[in-house]
Design a protein around this motif. Structure first.
Motif, PDB file in Angstrom:
ATOM      1  N   THR A 186      41.819  36.451  26.637  1.00 14.77           N
ATOM      2  CA  THR A 186      42.795  37.630  27.268  1.00 14.77           C
ATOM      3  C   THR A 186      44.900  37.271  27.223  1.00 14.77           C
ATOM      4  N   THR A 204      40.865  34.129  41.405  1.00 10.30           N
ATOM      5  CA  THR A 204      40.274  34.766  40.635  1.00 10.30           C
ATOM      6  C   THR A 204      41.600  35.509  39.617  1.00 10.30           C
ATOM      7  N   GLU A 205      41.278  35.495  38.666  1.00  9.24           N
ATOM      8  CA  GLU A 205      42.477  35.464  37.363  1.00  9.24           C
ATOM      9  C   GLU A 205      41.457  37.227  36.584  1.00  9.24           C
ATOM     10  N   ARG A 206      42.588  37.400  35.913  1.00  9.20           N
ATOM     11  CA  ARG A 206      41.901  39.037  35.614  1.00  9.20           C
ATOM     12  C   ARG A 206      41.803  38.205  34.182  1.00  9.20           C
ATOM     13  N   THR A 207      40.623  39.271  33.885  1.00 11.27           N
ATOM     14  CA  THR A 207      39.914  38.382  32.359  1.00 11.27           C
ATOM     15  C   THR A 207      39.852  39.800  31.638  1.00 11.27           C
ATOM     16  N   THR A 253      39.742  42.840  33.576  1.00 15.85           N
ATOM     17  CA  THR A 253      39.171  42.572  35.191  1.00 15.85           C
ATOM     18  C   THR A 253      39.364  42.030  35.810  1.00 15.85           C
ATOM     19  N   PRO A 254      39.011  42.127  37.022  1.00 10.87           N
ATOM     20  CA  PRO A 254      39.015  40.334  37.678  1.00 10.87           C
ATOM     21  C   PRO A 254      38.364  39.340  38.161  1.00 10.87           C
ATOM     22  N   ASP A 305      34.535  39.079  30.959  1.00 10.77           N
ATOM     23  CA  ASP A 305      33.655  38.780  32.138  1.00 10.77           C
ATOM     24  C   ASP A 305      32.109  38.069  31.925  1.00 10.77           C
TER      25      ASP A 305
END
Ligand SMILES: [Zn+2]
Length: 501
Positions: free
Chosen positions: A147, A35-38, A25-26, A41
């Motif tokens: 990630t 913003t990074e996808r991870t 999720t971002p 969270d």
């Protein structure tokens, strides 16, 4: 070896696997604003961090020094409050370990060892190390690593959430203490490392957090210099002993040089031009005065070929030419060739109440025979037989169970790389086993752990300081401890310096 049997316990982290979606999720990185996808969270960071925290406390133990814990926590909380993630609940812990180490867990858990604290020279340097570790958390380095591994199809072993061993983490407490070295190698395999870019970013954040709190950011340079001197010291010691430098899977072999890091942080620090407070050396020295140095009473101490544990009331002596290593899990008496060893472990109470029961439950032999005798007055059962390995093959098994003082049971395992090595070492192994004893008066005197003290620099320089430490610690180590190894500098007579005795 710890007085609490620890071998059946695994770090919760090594077993825990995060169940996460592959895509992620971002989230917005608090440091970069990007913003990074991870796969992890903030809530996952906190949950996984809290879980792993319990494992760390169990594995290392918390230093029993409330004043020092409060001191370190106060510094940490101040730095965290002015960091990029001041809303996290931050936890700072001094671990009772001689390893030269500091690390972080996602969610805001930061650790420094008493081992690294001995080599730091001021509160500002300690703040630099803590700031660096806070930086790993604020910039979400653990989550990024998790990630990356997930995306690479490696799965997310929670071992990846472990912080890096702080770059000086050779864990070598001196040539005589091969024990730490072994422990460190084991630790190094378990701990995931950050990338070079992440380390550089954490150094920069460390400098920034120092500045925000009124400490001079140049202390970040001093911290890297401490690590660099450690590197030099270990290299010099190895050379002097004719040992390979940085060979095998040692930290030095696998780790990029601190030279580049030093150059990078020097550039960064030069961009800060504020006026800063004192480094608070006096306050720091007062806080660390009296710290155990090297092995502590709780872990037992290694002195040459001898091992002493006051709390357990046992001693062991390795044969001539062998060495003793003291790890959290076991005491290892290993031969010079390194192909045979007697491994001594404390048996957990639930493993059985009689020697026979313990042998059955722990070693699970298929056949063999036991023989009872006394070793220095302690009841011993020697067992020789076979067991099936994981492939179902029959393998030779040789071990003894000894009941020590306080009715504590010990497992003495004969370990060797192959049958020939076992044969060659059999006399030595028997001698090592035969040395197990309750502490004599002389043993008790030798079992005293070393203590770090602050003293005025004597007129006679480091030679005199070495004499003040009972001649046990070399001038070289005392120079390293006082931040002048390899520099040719000497603290002025009367200036406060660290000594070990
Ligand atoms: Zn780091």
């Amino acid at each position: 070896m710890s007085a609490v049997p620890s071998w059946p316990r695994l770090l919760a982290t090594t077993a825990a696997v995060l169940l996460l979606t592959a895509c992620g999720t971002p989230v917005v990185n608090p440091v970069t604003g990007k913003t990074e996808r991870t796969v992890m969270d903030e809530q996952a960071e906190i949950t996984e961090g809290a879980k792993a925290h319990q494992g760390v406390l169990q594995e290392y133990g918390v230093l029993a020094n409330p004043a020092l814990q409060t001191y370190v926590n106060d510094i940490g909380q101040r730095l965290a409050r002015l960091s990029h993630r001041n809303q996290l609940k931050w936890t700072f812990t001094v671990l009772d370990s001689p390893e030269i180490n500091a690390f972080a867990l996602p969610g805001g858990y930061i650790y420094v060892t008493r081992g690294i604290m001995a080599y730091l020279d001021s509160e500002a340097e300690l703040a630099g190390i803590i700031g660096h570790e806070i930086g790993h958390v604020t910039a979400r380095h653990g989550a990024q690593r998790a990630t990356r591994q997930q995306n690479a199809g490696l799965g997310v072993l929670a071992a990846t959430v472990f912080g890096v061993l702080f770059e000086g983490a050779t864990g070598v407490q001196g040539a005589a203490q091969a024990a730490s070295q072994l422990g460190q190698t084991v630790a190094a395999g378990r701990v995931a490392r950050y990338s070079r870019e992440q380390e550089t970013q954490a150094d920069q954040l460390g400098a920034e957090y120092l500045a925000r709190n009124g400490y001079n950011p140049r202390n970040m340079i001093d911290v890297i210099a401490v690590l660099k001197r450690q590197e030099q010291f270990v290299t010099d010691q190895a050379k002097a002993q004719g040992k390979p430098v940085g060979g095998g899977d040692s930290w030095l072999a696998s780790h990029p040089s601190n030279d580049q890091r030093l150059a990078d942080i020097q550039r960064v620090a030069a961009t800060y031009t504020g006026t800063y407070s004192d480094d608070f050396q006096g306050r720091y020295y007062k806080a660390i005065e009296g710290l155990p140095f090297g092995d502590s009473r709780e872990q037992g101490v290694v002195r040459g070929r001898h091992f002493y544990h006051e709390d357990l009331n046992i001693a062991l002596t390795a044969p001539q030419g062998w060495e003793v290593r003291n790890t959290a899990e076991a005491i290892v008496l290993a031969n010079g060739a390194g192909d045979a060893a007697l491994i001594v472990r404390l048996v957990p109470a639930n493993a059985g109440s009689t020697h026979e029961e313990i042998i059955r439950n722990v070693a699970k032999p298929t056949d063999g025979r036991a023989e009872k005798r006394l070793v220095n007055g302690l009841p011993l059962t020697a067992f020789a037989g076979t067991r099936r390995n994981s492939n179902g093959q029959a393998v030779a098994l040789r071990l003894s169970v000894v009941t020590g003082p306080g009715n504590r049971n010990y497992l003495l395992q004969y370990a060797a790389t192959d049958a020939t090595a076992a044969q060659r070492a059999s006399a030595g192994l028997a001698e090592a086993e035969g040395s197990m004893r309750p502490l004599s008066a002389a043993d008790k005197a030798a079992a005293r752990p070393y203590t770090l003290r602050i003293t005025p620099m004597p007129r006679g320089g480091f030679a005199e300081l070495a004499r003040l430490s009972g001649g046990v610690h070399s001038e070289a180590r005392l120079r390293l401890l006082n931040g002048v190894y390899g520099s040719g500098q000497e603290p002025a007579p009367g200036a406060p310096v660290k000594v070990i005795n």
